[in-house]
Design a protein around this motif. Structure first.
Motif, PDB file in Angstrom:
ATOM      1  N   LYS A  58      -6.067   5.875   5.656  1.00  0.00           N
ATOM      2  CA  LYS A  58      -7.530   6.016   5.536  1.00  0.00           C
ATOM      3  C   LYS A  58      -7.924   7.479   5.352  1.00  0.00           C
ATOM      4  O   LYS A  58      -8.804   7.790   4.549  1.00  0.00           O
TER       5      LYS A  58
ATOM      6  N   LYS B 175       0.853  -1.174   0.000  1.00  0.00           N
ATOM      7  CA  LYS B 175       0.000   0.000   0.000  1.00  0.00           C
ATOM      8  C   LYS B 175       0.890   1.224   0.000  1.00  0.00           C
ATOM      9  O   LYS B 175       1.952   1.227   0.601  1.00  0.00           O
TER      10      LYS B 175
ATOM     11  N   ILE C  66     -14.124   8.885  10.658  1.00  0.00           N
ATOM     12  CA  ILE C  66     -13.652   8.737   9.284  1.00  0.00           C
ATOM     13  C   ILE C  66     -14.830   8.780   8.313  1.00  0.00           C
ATOM     14  O   ILE C  66     -14.685   9.229   7.178  1.00  0.00           O
TER      15      ILE C  66
ATOM     16  N   ASN D 178      -7.052   8.523   1.850  1.00  0.00           N
ATOM     17  CA  ASN D 178      -8.005   7.940   0.897  1.00  0.00           C
ATOM     18  C   ASN D 178      -9.321   8.715   0.881  1.00  0.00           C
ATOM     19  O   ASN D 178      -9.920   8.917  -0.177  1.00  0.00           O
ATOM     20  N   GLU D 179      -9.788   9.126   2.039  1.00  0.00           N
ATOM     21  CA  GLU D 179     -11.044   9.878   2.105  1.00  0.00           C
ATOM     22  C   GLU D 179     -10.892  11.257   1.464  1.00  0.00           C
ATOM     23  O   GLU D 179     -11.810  11.737   0.799  1.00  0.00           O
TER      24      GLU D 179
ATOM     25  N   GLU E  63      -1.936   3.057   9.026  1.00  0.00           N
ATOM     26  CA  GLU E  63      -3.247   2.666   8.509  1.00  0.00           C
ATOM     27  C   GLU E  63      -4.272   3.791   8.687  1.00  0.00           C
ATOM     28  O   GLU E  63      -5.043   4.085   7.782  1.00  0.00           O
ATOM     29  N   ALA E  64      -4.277   4.443   9.829  1.00  0.00           N
ATOM     30  CA  ALA E  64      -5.198   5.560  10.065  1.00  0.00           C
ATOM     31  C   ALA E  64      -4.868   6.724   9.137  1.00  0.00           C
ATOM     32  O   ALA E  64      -5.765   7.349   8.566  1.00  0.00           O
TER      33      ALA E  64
END
Length: 165
Positions: free
Chosen positions: A111, A30, A74, A114-115, A107-108
């Protein structure tokens, strides 16, 4: 002295090796695709921006999200970014300021990124449907460039190091 016939051992080993190679799945890495601005000079650049054109996002050490210093989830982030960019007084000069605590997980952070990207994608897709009567993916290169100029992705990132534990 009796001997053991091992002529097929190499064939069986080779077939097992092929079986394991074919059935094994490899995890894809990723990552975030970003193009950094060129380093032309070492002088500090100062830009005056109105407070109305800045959306402050903060990723805390416990992976919580603060939007303009208010706790959020999120799930709220995409709509908040979409509304902010769409209603910004000066779309070409808006800034999304993202500060991450160094103790937060990747990871947070991933995210949140990505948003933000999904929010811009939604804005550009809606504009493409309104202006060109097709989705953003179906637009030509020139049309996509105009849509990127209409909704430029402007993210300022920084880190906080809170070691006061």
């Amino acid at each position: 002295m009796p001997s053991l016939n091992t002529t097929s051992t190499a064939d069986i080993s080779f077939m097992l090796l092929i079986l394991f190679l074919v059935t094994t799945s490899l995890d894809a890495d990723k990552g975030l695709q970003r193009q950094l601005p060129p380093m032309e000079s070492h002088e500090e650049v100062r830009i005056d921006v109105s407070r109305d054109n800045i959306l402050q996002l903060q990723l805390t050490a416990d992976n919580g999200i603060l939007i303009d210093d208010k706790p959020a989830s999120i799930a709220q982030l995409r709509q908040t970014v979409t509304d902010f960019v769409a209603n910004s007084p000066d779309r070409a000069r808006h800034i999304i300021s993202l500060k991450s605590d160094r103790n937060a997980t990747y990871e947070a952070y991933f995210k949140i990124q990505n948003e933000i990207v999904a929010a811009y994608r939604t804005l550009r897709d809606n504009a493409a449907r309104r202006l060109y009567r097709r989705s953003y993916d179906e637009c030509s290169t020139e049309q996509k460039e105009k849509l990127r100029e209409l909704y430029p992705q402007r993210i300022a990132e920084g880190y906080e190091n809170n070691d006061s534990k």
